[in-house]
Design an enzyme around this catalytic site. Sequence first.
Site, PDB file in Angstrom:
ATOM      1  N   LYS A  35      60.367 -88.297  -5.410  1.00  0.00           N
ATOM      2  CA  LYS A  35      60.845 -89.227  -7.360  1.00  0.00           C
ATOM      3  C   LYS A  35      61.395 -89.269  -7.875  1.00  0.00           C
ATOM      4  CE  LYS A  35      57.957 -85.334  -8.288  1.00  0.00           C
ATOM      5  NZ  LYS A  35      58.434 -84.612  -7.393  1.00  0.00           N
ATOM      6  N   ARG A  91      52.617 -81.870 -15.117  1.00  0.00           N
ATOM      7  CA  ARG A  91      53.166 -81.634 -13.928  1.00  0.00           C
ATOM      8  C   ARG A  91      52.096 -80.698 -14.871  1.00  0.00           C
ATOM      9  NH1 ARG A  91      58.386 -80.963 -12.110  1.00  0.00           N
ATOM     10  NH2 ARG A  91      58.443 -80.758 -10.078  1.00  0.00           N
ATOM     11  N   ARG A  99      68.887 -82.147   0.903  1.00  0.00           N
ATOM     12  CA  ARG A  99      69.676 -82.528   0.082  1.00  0.00           C
ATOM     13  C   ARG A  99      70.877 -82.552  -0.889  1.00  0.00           C
ATOM     14  NH1 ARG A  99      65.175 -82.866  -4.838  1.00  0.00           N
ATOM     15  NH2 ARG A  99      65.037 -80.599  -5.474  1.00  0.00           N
ATOM     16  N   ARG A 146      71.179 -77.308  -4.340  1.00  0.00           N
ATOM     17  CA  ARG A 146      70.156 -76.517  -5.624  1.00  0.00           C
ATOM     18  C   ARG A 146      69.671 -75.096  -5.256  1.00  0.00           C
ATOM     19  NH1 ARG A 146      66.311 -80.831  -7.840  1.00  0.00           N
ATOM     20  NH2 ARG A 146      65.018 -78.914  -8.423  1.00  0.00           N
ATOM     21  N   ARG A 194      57.555 -73.484  -5.093  1.00  0.00           N
ATOM     22  CA  ARG A 194      57.954 -74.209  -5.330  1.00  0.00           C
ATOM     23  C   ARG A 194      55.888 -75.302  -5.208  1.00  0.00           C
ATOM     24  NH1 ARG A 194      63.098 -76.497  -4.560  1.00  0.00           N
ATOM     25  NH2 ARG A 194      62.060 -78.739  -6.131  1.00  0.00           N
TER      26      ARG A 194
END
Length: 223
Positions: free
Chosen positions: A15, A90, A129, A162, A173
């Site tokens: 996203k 969300r 990431r 992160r 998540r």
Amino acid sequence: MLTYIVLLGPPGVGKGTQSKFIASELSLPHISTGDIFRANIKQGNELGKLADSFISKGQLVPDDVTIALLRERFTQPDCKNGAILDGFPRTPAQADALQILLNSFGGKVNLVLFITAPTESLIERLAGRWSCRAQGHIFHERFNPPKVKGICDIDGSELYQRDDDKAETVLNRIQIYKKQTAPLIEYYTERRLLIEINGIEPIESVSMQVRSVVKKALSSSHG
Ligand code: ADP
Ligand code: ADP
């Protein structure tokens, strides 16, 4: 002419990556509620402390806090022509609040891009990431490596991984996404706003799909 595009999909599907492309192509701000929360966590303020207590466990920040944050963000001058919304809404309550908020200044959600990829890919993408400290630019150690390891190509700031991209938090998540966010697929399908994008392909192919869908959808939505 006001333009609002929502990017919907599980954590790690792409996203943020695609939002940045669309935002720059349409000259609209990229609003990531996750990025705004992380900026507040970095500042160590009250909102940051509150957000961190949820984000670190992979849970959603409560709706009232998140909705107020978005409402405030929309008052900033760069939002005068619309926005690319990454990671908001969300929950159905956030989607209802967004509709009311946009109605109040004559806008509406023009398009929802629902990006999909299998869970194994999400885990692989989040594990590799690397995000930039200064502006949240996004890299991947294999799929989109920076030119120099650990340094952002775009602004030269440090890249970091992160805390909530750790394997245990990621699984949580994904579960939370399925329970709390996936109902938005039906919500926006019913409103004929949702278009599914196959996010399994490489970044450039996904972005070609996205570009063509956005062009078509906006010409019919604004036309
Ligand atoms: P999200 O905002 O949905 O969590 P990101 O855009 O941050 O997802 O992407 C998650 C990770 O996957 C990043 O490291 C990014 O570089 C990488 N990525 C994004 N899209 C793709 C893709 N189509 N193929 C492979 N890796 C991707
Ligand atoms: P990702 O890019 O992997 O989907 P984000 O950066 O969008 O992650 O979000 C990171 C975290 O910030 C989420 O796990 C959640 O705790 C919080 N968050 C972000 N956006 C929202 C939102 N709209 N509502 C509630 N919590 C949010």
